[in-house]
Design an enzyme around this catalytic site. Structure first.
Site, PDB file in Angstrom:
ATOM      1  N   ARG A   1       9.677 120.147 -59.717  1.00 21.52           N
ATOM      2  CA  ARG A   1      10.510 119.171 -60.432  1.00 21.52           C
ATOM      3  C   ARG A   1      11.448 118.515 -59.427  1.00 21.52           C
ATOM      4  NH1 ARG A   1      11.446 118.707 -65.905  1.00 21.52           N
ATOM      5  NH2 ARG A   1      10.490 120.742 -66.279  1.00 21.52           N
TER       6      ARG A   1
ATOM      7  N   ARG B   1       2.447 117.458 -58.100  1.00 20.03           N
ATOM      8  CA  ARG B   1       1.999 118.612 -58.883  1.00 20.03           C
ATOM      9  C   ARG B   1       0.524 118.910 -58.617  1.00 20.03           C
ATOM     10  NH1 ARG B   1       5.211 119.531 -64.541  1.00 20.03           N
ATOM     11  NH2 ARG B   1       7.295 119.247 -63.684  1.00 20.03           N
TER      12      ARG B   1
ATOM     13  N   GLU C   1       2.191 121.554 -67.000  1.00 15.82           N
ATOM     14  CA  GLU C   1       1.867 120.141 -67.234  1.00 15.82           C
ATOM     15  C   GLU C   1       1.640 119.392 -65.922  1.00 15.82           C
ATOM     16  OE1 GLU C   1       4.045 116.010 -68.476  1.00 15.82           O
ATOM     17  OE2 GLU C   1       4.961 117.882 -69.176  1.00 15.82           O
TER      18      GLU C   1
ATOM     19  N   ARG D   1      13.850 110.271 -60.962  1.00 19.45           N
ATOM     20  CA  ARG D   1      14.413 110.836 -62.182  1.00 19.45           C
ATOM     21  C   ARG D   1      15.596 111.726 -61.832  1.00 19.45           C
ATOM     22  NH1 ARG D   1       8.919 112.413 -65.643  1.00 19.45           N
ATOM     23  NH2 ARG D   1       8.038 110.292 -65.621  1.00 19.45           N
TER      24      ARG D   1
ATOM     25  N   SER E   1       0.635 113.601 -68.858  1.00 14.28           N
ATOM     26  CA  SER E   1       0.958 113.363 -70.258  1.00 14.28           C
ATOM     27  C   SER E   1       0.421 111.980 -70.609  1.00 14.28           C
ATOM     28  CB  SER E   1       2.471 113.443 -70.474  1.00 14.28           C
ATOM     29  OG  SER E   1       2.792 113.445 -71.839  1.00 14.28           O
TER      30      SER E   1
END
Length: 434
Positions: A281, A395, A353, A266, A356
Site C-alpha cells: 500500500r 502488487r 486484491e 493516494r 477491482s
C-alpha cells in the site's frame, strides 16, 4: 449522481436501495430541497408574468393621464423585478444545495449484488490455478534474499524513506526492469489481444474532473491537491472516463475502450496502520487502468468482458487467483456492481486484491453530463462507464516474487515475461537476471 426524476417518481425504491448499502433513507431530504427549489422557480415565473403585465399597462396609464395608476404600476414593476431577482437567487442556492447533496450519495447497487455489511459478505464466483506447495516456509516479498540483501538491493525502502518518507518505494536494477516488463506485458495484451486503445493522459487534473468520477467532494482527503488547484490522479480512471466529459457522442463511436499506464497518487488517509510493511500500500504507484464507455444496455456484458481481460493477465503470469463479487456494504462509492480479483500471496498465506472492476452505470455520466446520440435519431441518453485495474503493477510484482520464490532466495519468473527480459528466466539471490 442520481436522477432526481427517478427519486420523485419512486422515493421508496431509492430509500430501499440505499438501505441495501446500510445507509439511512434520504429521499425526504432530497425531495424537500427539490420541492423548495421548484416552488421558488414557479414563484419567480409567476412574478415575471405579473411584471410583464404591469409593464404593458404602464404606458397605457401614462397615455390616458392617470398619474396615480402610472405610479402604482411603475412601483409594481420595480417590486416584481426585485422579487424575481430574490427568488432566482434562492432557487439557485437550493439547486446548488441539492446538487451538493446528490454528489455525496453513493450509487445504488444492482439487483443481483449480494447483500452484506462488510467484506465478510462478499461472494466468491470462481478460482483459477492452484497455490504452490513449498518445501520451505515462504516469505513476504520484502523478506526475499533477492530483494532484501546486498548494497544495491532491488527494493530499497531506506532510500525511499530518505527521499519521501513512509509508503514510498525505490526500485533498482533487475527488480526495476521486472516491474517495467510487467507493465509492458499488460499493455501489449490489452492492446493486441483485447482490442483496447492505448491512451496517454496527464496525472494532474482540474477539480471538476475529480467531481466527474466521484473522487470529490466526499473523498478529497484521500487524494493530493496542488497549491494551484490541480489534483494528482488516484487512478487513470479519472482522465480516461472524463474524455467524454460534457460531450454528446455518436452511438456509432461506441463502445470506447481505453487502457493507460500511469503513476497514481493516494494519500491513504483512511488506512492508517494497514499494510505498512513492504510495498503493498503506497502513496505513489503505477497501474494499468482499463476504462469502457458504452450504451446503457451494454454495460453488464462489458463488465464481464473487462473482468475477463484482467483475469487473462493473471493467467498469463501463472498466478493463482479468485474472483469475487463485492457485497452491498463493501462496494465503492460510484459502482452498481464490482468484481475484485484477489491474487494468492504465499508469504501472507492468503488472497489479496490486485484488481477491482466496476460498472458505474450512468452515475459518473450524470456527474459529467456525458451522453450519446442514438443512431435512430432519438433523444440523447446518458452513457454508462466502467473501470478496472488491468493490473496494479506493484502488487503484481509482489505476487510474481512471492509465488516464484525458491529456497536459495532466487525467483523463478513466469514464461510470459521471458521475452521482455531478454530471455532471462530467473531473478537471482544477488538481485540480477539470469
Amino acid at each position: 449522481m442520481h436522477d432526481i426524476r427517478a427519486i420523485r417518481e419512486n422515493p421508496a425504491a431509492f430509500d430501499q436501495a440505499l438501505g441495501r448499502r446500510s445507509l439511512p433513507s434520504m429521499s425526504s431530504q432530497v425531495l424537500a430541497l427539490d420541492e423548495a427549489r421548484r416552488a421558488k422557480i414557479l414563484a419567480a415565473e409567476t412574478a415575471q408574468a405579473e411584471q410583464n403585465k404591469a409593464s404593458k399597462e404602464v404606458g397605457a396609464a401614462k397615455g390616458r393621464g392617470d398619474e396615480a395608476e402610472f405610479e402604482r404600476l411603475r412601483a409594481l414593476v420595480a417590486e416584481k423585478k426585485a422579487e424575481i431577482a430574490r427568488l432566482n437567487d434562492e432557487a439557485k442556492a437550493d439547486d446548488a444545495a441539492l446538487r451538493d447533496l446528490l454528489m455525496t450519495i453513493p450509487n445504488l447497487p444492482a439487483a443481483d449484488v449480494p447483500e452484506g455489511a462488510d467484506e465478510a459478505g462478499n461472494v466468491e464466483i470462481r478460482r483459477w490455478g492452484t497455490p504452490r506447495s513449498f518445501d520451505f516456509p515462504p516469505v513476504e516479498h520484502y523478506q526475499l534474499t533477492a530483494v532484501a540483501a546486498a548494497a544495491d538491493r532491488g527494493l530499497d525502502f531506506e532510500a525511499a524513506a530518505k527521499l519521501s518518507g513512509a509508503r514510498f518505494m525505490v526500485l533498482k536494477g533487475a527488480t526495476a526492469r521486472l516491474h517495467r516488463a510487467l507493465a509492458q506485458l499488460m499493455l501489449d495484451t490489452h492492446v493486441d489481444t483485447h482490442g483496447l486503445t492505448e491512451t496517454w493522459t496527464p496525472v494532474l487534473v482540474r477539480p471538476e474532473m475529480m467531481y466527474g468520477t466521484g473522487q470529490l467532494p466526499k473523498f478529497g482527503e484521500d487524494s493530493y491537491e496542488t497549491t494551484n488547484g490541480w489534483w494528482l490522479v488516484p487512478t487513470a480512471e479519472v482522465t480516461l472516463t472524463n474524455l467524454v466529459n460534457d460531450e454528446t457522442v455518436a452511438e456509432a463511436t461506441l463502445p470506447r475502450r481505453h487502457v493507460a499506464y500511469t503513476q497514481c497518487f493516494r494519500s491513504e488517509a483512511g488506512s492508517a496502520g494497514r499494510d505498512t510493511a513492504g510495498m503493498l500500500r503506497q502513496h505513489q504507484f503505477e497501474k494499468v487502468e482499463m476504462v469502457s464507455i458504452v450504451k446503457a444496455g451494454d454495460s453488464p456484458a462489458e463488465h464481464e468482458r473487462m473482468t475477463a481481460c484482467a483475469e487473462a493477465i493473471l493467467q498469463k503470469l501463472e498466478l493463482p487467483y479468485r474472483t469475487i463479487v463485492l457485497c452491498t456494504g463493501d462496494m465503492g462509492f460510484g459502482a452498481i456492481k464490482t468484481h475484485d480479483l484477489e491474487v494468492w500471496l504465499p508469504g501472507q498465506n492468503t488472497f489479496r486484491e490486485i484488481s477491482s472492476v466496476s460498472n458505474c452505470g450512468d452515475f459518473q455520466a450524470r456527474r459529467m453530463n456525458a451522453r450519446f446520440k442514438p443512431a435512430d435519431g432519438g433523444k440523447p441518453e446518458f452513457l454508462h462507464t466502467l473501470n478496472g485495474s488491468g493490473l496494479a503493477v506493484g502488487r503484481t510484482l509482489i505476487a510474481v516474487l512471492e509465488n516464484g520464490q525458491q529456497a536459495d532466495g532466487s525467483v523463478t519468473l513466469p514464461a510470459a515475461l521471458h521475452p521482455y527480459l531478454g530471455g532471462k528466466t530467473t531473478l537471482t539471490a544477488e538481485g540480477t537476471l539470469a
